[in-house]
Every structure is written in C-alpha cells, then in structure tokens.
Motif scaffolding. Structure first.
Motif, PDB file in Angstrom:
ATOM      1  N   GLN A   1       0.829  -1.107  -0.073  1.00 29.86           N
ATOM      2  CA  GLN A   1      -0.087  -0.154  -0.033  1.00 29.86           C
ATOM      3  C   GLN A   1       0.803   1.267  -0.077  1.00 29.86           C
ATOM      4  O   GLN A   1       0.532   2.150  -0.783  1.00 29.86           O
ATOM      5  N   VAL A   2       1.728   1.132   0.854  1.00 34.36           N
ATOM      6  CA  VAL A   2       2.722   2.356   0.838  1.00 34.36           C
ATOM      7  C   VAL A   2       3.488   2.635  -0.539  1.00 34.36           C
ATOM      8  O   VAL A   2       3.594   3.750  -1.073  1.00 34.36           O
ATOM      9  N   VAL A   3       3.860   1.497  -1.137  1.00 30.73           N
ATOM     10  CA  VAL A   3       4.722   1.506  -2.383  1.00 30.73           C
ATOM     11  C   VAL A   3       3.713   2.095  -3.175  1.00 30.73           C
ATOM     12  O   VAL A   3       4.266   2.872  -4.306  1.00 30.73           O
ATOM     13  N   ALA A   4       2.624   1.661  -3.360  1.00 31.98           N
ATOM     14  CA  ALA A   4       1.620   2.036  -4.447  1.00 31.98           C
ATOM     15  C   ALA A   4       1.312   3.525  -4.260  1.00 31.98           C
ATOM     16  O   ALA A   4       1.319   4.159  -5.247  1.00 31.98           O
ATOM     17  N   LEU A   5       1.276   4.157  -3.086  1.00 27.69           N
ATOM     18  CA  LEU A   5       0.837   5.428  -3.022  1.00 27.69           C
ATOM     19  C   LEU A   5       2.128   6.139  -3.163  1.00 27.69           C
ATOM     20  O   LEU A   5       1.833   7.280  -3.824  1.00 27.69           O
ATOM     21  N   VAL A   6       3.436   5.780  -2.928  1.00 23.94           N
ATOM     22  CA  VAL A   6       4.464   6.492  -3.410  1.00 23.94           C
ATOM     23  C   VAL A   6       4.512   6.755  -4.799  1.00 23.94           C
ATOM     24  O   VAL A   6       4.927   7.583  -5.565  1.00 23.94           O
ATOM     25  N   ALA A   7       4.210   5.495  -5.466  1.00 21.63           N
ATOM     26  CA  ALA A   7       4.564   5.307  -6.918  1.00 21.63           C
ATOM     27  C   ALA A   7       3.712   6.215  -7.747  1.00 21.63           C
ATOM     28  O   ALA A   7       3.837   6.699  -8.659  1.00 21.63           O
ATOM     29  N   ALA A   8       2.459   6.247  -7.112  1.00 21.49           N
ATOM     30  CA  ALA A   8       1.165   6.860  -7.785  1.00 21.49           C
ATOM     31  C   ALA A   8       1.461   8.395  -7.913  1.00 21.49           C
ATOM     32  O   ALA A   8       1.329   9.040  -8.396  1.00 21.49           O
ATOM     33  N   GLY A   9       1.886   8.727  -6.608  1.00 17.36           N
ATOM     34  CA  GLY A   9       2.149  10.196  -6.488  1.00 17.36           C
ATOM     35  C   GLY A   9       3.230  10.805  -7.263  1.00 17.36           C
ATOM     36  O   GLY A   9       3.417  11.902  -7.904  1.00 17.36           O
ATOM     37  N   GLY A  10       4.263   9.882  -7.140  1.00 14.61           N
ATOM     38  CA  GLY A  10       5.720   9.882  -7.903  1.00 14.61           C
ATOM     39  C   GLY A  10       5.407  10.301  -9.657  1.00 14.61           C
ATOM     40  O   GLY A  10       6.085  11.210 -10.168  1.00 14.61           O
ATOM     41  N   ILE A  11       4.698   9.326  -9.923  1.00 12.52           N
ATOM     42  CA  ILE A  11       4.354   9.434 -11.347  1.00 12.52           C
ATOM     43  C   ILE A  11       3.549  10.637 -11.828  1.00 12.52           C
ATOM     44  O   ILE A  11       3.875  11.455 -12.675  1.00 12.52           O
ATOM     45  N   VAL A  12       2.604  10.769 -10.907  1.00 14.36           N
ATOM     46  CA  VAL A  12       1.742  12.100 -11.162  1.00 14.36           C
ATOM     47  C   VAL A  12       2.791  13.328 -11.295  1.00 14.36           C
ATOM     48  O   VAL A  12       2.503  14.448 -12.035  1.00 14.36           O
ATOM     49  N   LEU A  13       3.388  13.616 -10.197  1.00  8.09           N
ATOM     50  CA  LEU A  13       4.344  14.838  -9.924  1.00  8.09           C
ATOM     51  C   LEU A  13       5.402  14.714 -11.141  1.00  8.09           C
ATOM     52  O   LEU A  13       5.857  15.905 -11.521  1.00  8.09           O
ATOM     53  N   SER A  14       5.843  13.685 -11.672  1.00  8.69           N
ATOM     54  CA  SER A  14       6.666  13.528 -12.538  1.00  8.69           C
ATOM     55  C   SER A  14       6.283  14.165 -14.036  1.00  8.69           C
ATOM     56  O   SER A  14       6.899  15.122 -14.479  1.00  8.69           O
ATOM     57  N   LEU A  15       5.106  13.535 -14.184  1.00  8.66           N
ATOM     58  CA  LEU A  15       4.340  14.011 -15.612  1.00  8.66           C
ATOM     59  C   LEU A  15       4.075  15.551 -15.275  1.00  8.66           C
ATOM     60  O   LEU A  15       4.323  16.384 -16.370  1.00  8.66           O
ATOM     61  N   LEU A  16       3.508  15.910 -14.495  1.00  8.25           N
ATOM     62  CA  LEU A  16       3.039  17.472 -14.063  1.00  8.25           C
ATOM     63  C   LEU A  16       4.195  18.436 -14.169  1.00  8.25           C
ATOM     64  O   LEU A  16       4.382  19.438 -14.770  1.00  8.25           O
ATOM     65  N   GLY A  17       5.144  17.771 -13.536  1.00 15.07           N
ATOM     66  CA  GLY A  17       6.630  18.598 -13.317  1.00 15.07           C
ATOM     67  C   GLY A  17       7.102  18.930 -14.439  1.00 15.07           C
ATOM     68  O   GLY A  17       7.700  19.925 -14.872  1.00 15.07           O
ATOM     69  N   VAL A  18       7.364  17.654 -15.491  1.00 13.60           N
ATOM     70  CA  VAL A  18       7.957  17.856 -16.861  1.00 13.60           C
ATOM     71  C   VAL A  18       7.151  18.720 -17.732  1.00 13.60           C
ATOM     72  O   VAL A  18       7.902  19.565 -18.609  1.00 13.60           O
ATOM     73  N   GLY A  19       6.170  18.574 -17.661  1.00 11.66           N
ATOM     74  CA  GLY A  19       5.105  19.422 -18.535  1.00 11.66           C
ATOM     75  C   GLY A  19       5.268  20.648 -18.164  1.00 11.66           C
ATOM     76  O   GLY A  19       5.330  21.727 -19.036  1.00 11.66           O
TER      77      GLY A  19
END
Length: 208
Positions: free
Chosen positions: A171-189
C-alpha cells in the motif's frame, strides 16, 4: 495545454522524465524497506464443561450449552490491561487479539497475534494460550467453584507457522509510486512550458 502538446512536451524533456521516474523508483524502494513486514499467526480455544456436569462416558462436546457467557467473561478478563501488559512484555511492537468467534455458536475463542517478526508473534501467541488457561482457573478459584465443576480450556487449533503479510508495504509503495508518477508528469510538463516561454519571450499562459 492539449493532450497532444502535453505528450510532445514529455517527449522533448524525456531525460527529465527519466530522471524523475528513476527518483520515484528509488523512493518506492526506500518506502518498501522503511515499512517492516507483518507476521500473523492464529489459534482457537474452546471451553469444555467440568466432569461433574458430564454423565459417565458422555461426550463433552454435547454439553457446551451455557458456556457462551463463560467465554465472554474470560475474554473480558483477558483483555484487561494488566493481563495484556504481561503478555506483551518484551514485545511492545506486537499486537494480540482475543475475542469470541462470531462464526461459532459455541464457546470458541479466536486468538491472533501480529508483529514484526515470527519469533515475537510465536512467543506472544504461546503466552496468550497459557494465560487463557491460567486466567480461567483463577476466575473459578476466586468464585470457589469445585474442582470437578470447573470449566476447562482446550486449545482446538493453531497455525503451524506465522504468515507473512505484505499488505502495508504494498500500500505504501503504491501510494508513493502513484504520487511520484503524477508529480513527474506534471513537473516535466510545467518545466517544458516554462522553458519554451522563456525561449519565445512569452508568458507561459500564452502557450496553453
């Protein structure tokens, strides 16, 4: 910004996206190692009537009526803070649960222990099973119940080994992964839009 423009910005800044996703992967591994695994083990105890209430040669399992209240009293006594403290002594990170089994109409008590190691869980479960018999005996001695009329506690089942549960880690890994991917995409954009606006000398809002 349209979806096509957003995808183009990710393609232009693929090196930033790769770095952000690599960082996300590292954070996932760190989160996985930071959350300890959980071990669980369960057992069950059934109360049997005293020999005085069973006819000679009778089957004790046919005389369980009326022991339901006794099991509830025993569970209440076992859940007293003083009893739980003795059981969990030296194992503060381990939890123990005792309750009358709701799936059974008989005097069946479900016991389970969970903790960070198999050794701790096994020790706490063993202590609990011993404490159940001792507490039941003490309650009846206090009530001056004759020895032949005293209720007995019989261990009915026990899992042979502890079960490793990784739910919390996943659960913790899934939360970190989801948050990291979203922030990565938005941040790069966002970074791509900011860099383009500077190159063209226009505000970033004009490019949306």
């Amino acid at each position: 910004m349209t979806l096509s423009n957003f995808l183009k910005s990710l393609a232009r800044r693929w090196h930033l996206l790769l770095g952000a996703l690599t960082l996300t992967t590292s954070l996932c591994l760190l989160a996985y190692s930071a959350v300890p695994p959980t071990y669980e083990r369960a057992a069950s105890v059934i109360l049997l009537p005293g020999t005085q209430t069973i006819p000679t040669g009778g089957n004790p399992y046919l005389y369980l009526g009326g022991l339901g209240q006794a099991s509830e009293i025993l569970v209440a006594a076992m859940n007293a803070s003083s009893v739980r403290q003795d059981i969990l002594l030296d194992y503060p990170s381990t939890q123990v649960s005792m309750a009358r089994d709701p799936a059974s109409s008989g005097p069946l008590i479900a016991v389970s222990a969970s903790g960070p190691s198999d050794a701790a869980v096994t020790a706490v479960l063993d202590r609990t099973l011993i404490a159940i018999s001792e507490t039941l005996s003490a309650l009846q001695v206090q009530a001056e119940v004759q020895a032949t009329a005293q209720i007995d506690a019989l261990q009915l089942t026990e899992e042979p080994t502890s079960v490793l549960v990784l739910t919390d880690q996943f659960q913790v890994v899934a939360l970190v992964a989801a948050g990291g991917i979203v922030l990565s995409l938005l941040g790069v954009g966002f970074i791509d839009g900011l860099l383009l606006s500077r190159q063209r000398g226009l505000p970033a809002s004009f490019l949306e």
